[in-house]
Design a protein around this motif. Sequence first.
Motif, PDB file in Angstrom:
ATOM      1  N   ALA A  94      37.810  28.668  34.255  1.00  0.00           N
ATOM      2  CA  ALA A  94      38.223  30.043  34.017  1.00  0.00           C
ATOM      3  C   ALA A  94      39.490  30.369  34.804  1.00  0.00           C
ATOM      4  O   ALA A  94      39.689  29.888  35.913  1.00  0.00           O
ATOM      5  CB  ALA A  94      37.109  31.000  34.403  1.00  0.00           C
ATOM      6  N   ALA A  95      40.308  31.204  34.197  1.00  0.00           N
ATOM      7  CA  ALA A  95      41.518  31.696  34.844  1.00  0.00           C
ATOM      8  C   ALA A  95      41.349  33.187  35.100  1.00  0.00           C
ATOM      9  O   ALA A  95      40.704  33.888  34.326  1.00  0.00           O
ATOM     10  CB  ALA A  95      42.731  31.444  33.974  1.00  0.00           C
ATOM     11  N   ILE A  96      41.944  33.669  36.185  1.00  0.00           N
ATOM     12  CA  ILE A  96      41.864  35.082  36.535  1.00  0.00           C
ATOM     13  C   ILE A  96      43.290  35.576  36.772  1.00  0.00           C
ATOM     14  O   ILE A  96      44.024  35.002  37.576  1.00  0.00           O
ATOM     15  CB  ILE A  96      41.006  35.292  37.801  1.00  0.00           C
ATOM     16  CG1 ILE A  96      39.572  34.811  37.539  1.00  0.00           C
ATOM     17  CG2 ILE A  96      41.026  36.756  38.227  1.00  0.00           C
ATOM     18  CD1 ILE A  96      38.684  34.821  38.759  1.00  0.00           C
ATOM     19  N   PRO A  97      43.706  36.647  36.074  1.00  0.00           N
ATOM     20  CA  PRO A  97      45.060  37.165  36.259  1.00  0.00           C
ATOM     21  C   PRO A  97      45.204  37.917  37.580  1.00  0.00           C
ATOM     22  O   PRO A  97      44.208  38.283  38.202  1.00  0.00           O
ATOM     23  CB  PRO A  97      45.245  38.112  35.075  1.00  0.00           C
ATOM     24  CG  PRO A  97      43.874  38.510  34.672  1.00  0.00           C
ATOM     25  CD  PRO A  97      42.963  37.371  35.052  1.00  0.00           C
ATOM     26  N   PRO A  98      46.437  38.170  38.011  1.00  0.00           N
ATOM     27  CA  PRO A  98      46.652  38.932  39.243  1.00  0.00           C
ATOM     28  C   PRO A  98      46.272  40.399  39.054  1.00  0.00           C
ATOM     29  O   PRO A  98      46.066  40.861  37.932  1.00  0.00           O
ATOM     30  CB  PRO A  98      48.158  38.778  39.484  1.00  0.00           C
ATOM     31  CG  PRO A  98      48.734  38.488  38.150  1.00  0.00           C
ATOM     32  CD  PRO A  98      47.681  37.747  37.384  1.00  0.00           C
ATOM     33  N   VAL A  99      46.224  41.130  40.154  1.00  0.00           N
ATOM     34  CA  VAL A  99      45.901  42.552  40.105  1.00  0.00           C
ATOM     35  C   VAL A  99      47.046  43.325  39.451  1.00  0.00           C
ATOM     36  O   VAL A  99      48.162  42.828  39.317  1.00  0.00           O
ATOM     37  CB  VAL A  99      45.613  43.112  41.513  1.00  0.00           C
ATOM     38  CG1 VAL A  99      44.365  42.471  42.094  1.00  0.00           C
ATOM     39  CG2 VAL A  99      46.798  42.924  42.430  1.00  0.00           C
ATOM     40  N   CYS A 100      46.761  44.549  39.083  1.00  0.00           N
ATOM     41  CA  CYS A 100      47.721  45.405  38.381  1.00  0.00           C
ATOM     42  C   CYS A 100      48.950  45.692  39.241  1.00  0.00           C
ATOM     43  O   CYS A 100      48.837  46.088  40.397  1.00  0.00           O
ATOM     44  CB  CYS A 100      47.039  46.717  37.998  1.00  0.00           C
ATOM     45  SG  CYS A 100      48.074  47.839  37.051  1.00  0.00           S
TER      46      CYS A 100
ATOM     47  N   SER B  28      40.302  40.604  34.641  1.00  0.00           N
ATOM     48  CA  SER B  28      39.678  39.906  33.527  1.00  0.00           C
ATOM     49  C   SER B  28      39.453  38.453  33.946  1.00  0.00           C
ATOM     50  O   SER B  28      40.013  37.979  34.929  1.00  0.00           O
ATOM     51  CB  SER B  28      40.594  39.970  32.303  1.00  0.00           C
ATOM     52  OG  SER B  28      39.953  39.450  31.166  1.00  0.00           O
ATOM     53  N   MET B  29      38.648  37.770  33.162  1.00  0.00           N
ATOM     54  CA  MET B  29      38.434  36.336  33.380  1.00  0.00           C
ATOM     55  C   MET B  29      38.356  35.702  32.004  1.00  0.00           C
ATOM     56  O   MET B  29      37.798  36.280  31.076  1.00  0.00           O
ATOM     57  CB  MET B  29      37.130  36.089  34.141  1.00  0.00           C
ATOM     58  CG  MET B  29      36.823  34.606  34.345  1.00  0.00           C
ATOM     59  SD  MET B  29      35.213  34.323  35.095  1.00  0.00           S
ATOM     60  CE  MET B  29      35.560  34.775  36.773  1.00  0.00           C
TER      61      MET B  29
ATOM     62  N   TYR C 250      46.936  49.397  33.880  1.00  0.00           N
ATOM     63  CA  TYR C 250      45.654  48.695  33.891  1.00  0.00           C
ATOM     64  C   TYR C 250      45.866  47.226  33.577  1.00  0.00           C
ATOM     65  O   TYR C 250      46.537  46.876  32.601  1.00  0.00           O
ATOM     66  CB  TYR C 250      44.683  49.305  32.874  1.00  0.00           C
ATOM     67  CG  TYR C 250      43.282  48.728  32.994  1.00  0.00           C
ATOM     68  CD1 TYR C 250      42.484  49.030  34.085  1.00  0.00           C
ATOM     69  CD2 TYR C 250      42.776  47.871  32.037  1.00  0.00           C
ATOM     70  CE1 TYR C 250      41.207  48.494  34.225  1.00  0.00           C
ATOM     71  CE2 TYR C 250      41.500  47.332  32.160  1.00  0.00           C
ATOM     72  CZ  TYR C 250      40.722  47.648  33.254  1.00  0.00           C
ATOM     73  OH  TYR C 250      39.465  47.115  33.386  1.00  0.00           O
ATOM     74  N   ARG C 251      45.306  46.377  34.425  1.00  0.00           N
ATOM     75  CA  ARG C 251      45.261  44.944  34.162  1.00  0.00           C
ATOM     76  C   ARG C 251      43.906  44.465  34.665  1.00  0.00           C
ATOM     77  O   ARG C 251      43.786  43.796  35.682  1.00  0.00           O
ATOM     78  CB  ARG C 251      46.399  44.194  34.849  1.00  0.00           C
ATOM     79  CG  ARG C 251      46.345  42.700  34.495  1.00  0.00           C
ATOM     80  CD  ARG C 251      47.686  42.114  34.279  1.00  0.00           C
ATOM     81  NE  ARG C 251      47.599  40.739  33.838  1.00  0.00           N
ATOM     82  CZ  ARG C 251      48.387  39.782  34.261  1.00  0.00           C
ATOM     83  NH1 ARG C 251      49.329  40.041  35.155  1.00  0.00           N
ATOM     84  NH2 ARG C 251      48.266  38.563  33.779  1.00  0.00           N
ATOM     85  N   GLY C 252      42.897  44.837  33.934  1.00  0.00           N
ATOM     86  CA  GLY C 252      41.536  44.525  34.329  1.00  0.00           C
ATOM     87  C   GLY C 252      40.735  43.970  33.176  1.00  0.00           C
ATOM     88  O   GLY C 252      41.265  43.594  32.144  1.00  0.00           O
ATOM     89  N   ARG C 253      39.450  43.971  33.372  1.00  0.00           N
ATOM     90  CA  ARG C 253      38.544  43.380  32.391  1.00  0.00           C
ATOM     91  C   ARG C 253      38.115  44.393  31.330  1.00  0.00           C
ATOM     92  O   ARG C 253      38.230  45.607  31.523  1.00  0.00           O
ATOM     93  CB  ARG C 253      37.318  42.822  33.103  1.00  0.00           C
ATOM     94  CG  ARG C 253      36.447  43.891  33.740  1.00  0.00           C
ATOM     95  CD  ARG C 253      35.335  43.280  34.540  1.00  0.00           C
ATOM     96  NE  ARG C 253      34.434  44.325  35.054  1.00  0.00           N
ATOM     97  CZ  ARG C 253      33.388  44.089  35.802  1.00  0.00           C
ATOM     98  NH1 ARG C 253      33.094  42.840  36.162  1.00  0.00           N
ATOM     99  NH2 ARG C 253      32.618  45.086  36.221  1.00  0.00           N
TER     100      ARG C 253
END
Length: 181
Positions: free
Chosen positions: A2-8, A170-171, A130-133
């Motif tokens: 799994a990859a996880i993006p950086p915070v907003c 997000s993941m 917003y850059r979340g799940r």
Amino acid sequence: MAAIPPVCDFGWKAPDFTLPGVDGKTWTLADVAGPKGTLIMFICNHCPYVKAVKDRIIRDARDLATLGIGVAAISSNDAEAYPADSFEKMKGEGYPFPYLHDESQDVARAYDAACTPDFFGFNAAGELQYRGRLDASRSETGPADLRRDLYEAMKLVAETGHGPEDQIPSMGCSIKWKADA
């Protein structure tokens, strides 16, 4: 893995794009922007994380459209290495919003997209909020009563122009970059 993006990165401006859609049209950021904000998501056909929440993505996109949020999805994966993500296969997904093909992967690079799904929620001024799940689902669909993180965040953006301070990334599957890129 799994990859996880950086915070907003609050206030970061949405890069423009011109991409072909599965509907036969060519789309730009301005074409998909809504009067209260815009949601750009990086997804693909084969990713189990996207498949697990496809119905919820469609639900939230429809609900956000009623709030004045424009929605588009972009697939940037290397379709030669992952044929399920080809432009032809994208046409069969049936999304009710523009589903765009980033064959060159230039748009994914401009957005610094990390995974599928990767959600970028912008306010009416085109500033990232917003850059979340989507919700707490992972590679399997979570319970029906999960908090709708993406929807609630973008509703706040539509109402105030600002996203929530606390966001859970997000993941998903990493973007499948071309070997020569």
